[in-house]
Design an enzyme around this catalytic site. Structure first.
Site, short mmCIF file in Angstrom:
data_model
loop_
_atom_site.label_atom_id
_atom_site.label_comp_id
_atom_site.label_asym_id
_atom_site.label_seq_id
_atom_site.Cartn_x
_atom_site.Cartn_y
_atom_site.Cartn_z
N ASP A 30 30.40 32.07 42.53
CA ASP A 30 30.46 32.25 43.98
C ASP A 30 29.09 31.93 44.59
O ASP A 30 28.04 32.32 44.06
CB ASP A 30 30.87 33.68 44.33
CG ASP A 30 31.34 33.79 45.78
OD1 ASP A 30 32.55 34.03 46.00
OD2 ASP A 30 30.49 33.64 46.69
N ASN A 87 41.95 38.35 47.88
CA ASN A 87 42.02 38.69 49.30
C ASN A 87 43.11 37.83 49.94
O ASN A 87 43.12 36.61 49.77
CB ASN A 87 40.68 38.39 49.99
CG ASN A 87 39.55 39.27 49.46
OD1 ASN A 87 39.75 40.45 49.22
ND2 ASN A 87 38.39 38.69 49.27
N GLY A 93 40.97 39.91 54.36
CA GLY A 93 39.63 39.33 54.49
C GLY A 93 39.50 37.96 53.84
O GLY A 93 38.40 37.53 53.49
N HIS A 100 42.57 32.07 45.34
CA HIS A 100 41.50 32.22 44.36
C HIS A 100 41.40 33.69 43.96
O HIS A 100 41.73 34.58 44.76
CB HIS A 100 40.15 31.72 44.91
CG HIS A 100 39.79 32.30 46.23
ND1 HIS A 100 40.34 31.87 47.41
CD2 HIS A 100 38.94 33.31 46.57
CE1 HIS A 100 39.84 32.57 48.41
NE2 HIS A 100 39.00 33.46 47.93
N HIS A 102 38.76 36.53 42.60
CA HIS A 102 37.36 36.91 42.36
C HIS A 102 37.27 37.66 41.03
O HIS A 102 38.08 38.56 40.77
CB HIS A 102 36.85 37.84 43.47
CG HIS A 102 36.82 37.22 44.83
ND1 HIS A 102 35.66 36.76 45.42
CD2 HIS A 102 37.79 36.98 45.74
CE1 HIS A 102 35.92 36.29 46.62
NE2 HIS A 102 37.21 36.41 46.84
#
Ligand code: 5GP
Length: 115
Positions: A30, A87, A93, A100, A102
């Site tokens: 990220d 998300n 958010g 994707h 995280h």
């Protein structure tokens, strides 16, 4: 053709720190890490959200968990653990309109999932 930032990374138009790739997924670091290890597991094919994957190829989530397990292990997260987050939508958010996951770890994360 849909051209979000992750599509551009997958197409090679944008440079990124890639830690894994196969025919179905890439895993990148990220750009704005929220933990010592913050990776993004991204399907190569553009899916907007979970709903789109479930409608088209729900087996992708099983494959995604196998990749998450592998890259977490390779990043040294297996022993102490890590957190996976998706998300979705405005309340979730979500910023990038390309599904994707995280992968976060490398320290004890906050005790709350929701602030
Ligand atoms: P979301 O809020 O959509 O779940 O998270 C999107 C994530 O993508 C954010 O954590 C953000 O830092 C990351 N991100 C956005 N643009 C880029 C980029 O160009 N490169 C990388 N490596 N990460 C990005």
């Amino acid at each position: 053709m849909i051209q979000d930032v992750f599509c551009k990374i997958i197409n090679g138009e944008l440079k990124t720190d890639k830690v894994y790739e196969d025919k179905d997924f890439i895993v990148i670091k990220d750009i704005n890490p929220q933990a010592p290890v913050h990776l993004l597991l991204i399907p190569v094919k553009h899916y907007f959200d979970i709903h789109a994957v479930i409608n088209e190829d729900s087996s992708l989530f099983g494959k995604a968990m196998a990749v998450a397990d592998k890259v977490a292990h390779d990043a040294g997260l297996s022993e102490k653990g890590y957190r996976l987050i998706i998300n979705e939508g405005e309340h979730g958010g979500k910023l990038v309109p390309h599904l994707h996951i995280h992968i976060l770890g490398g320290k004890r994360l906050g005790p709350k999932i929701v602030k």
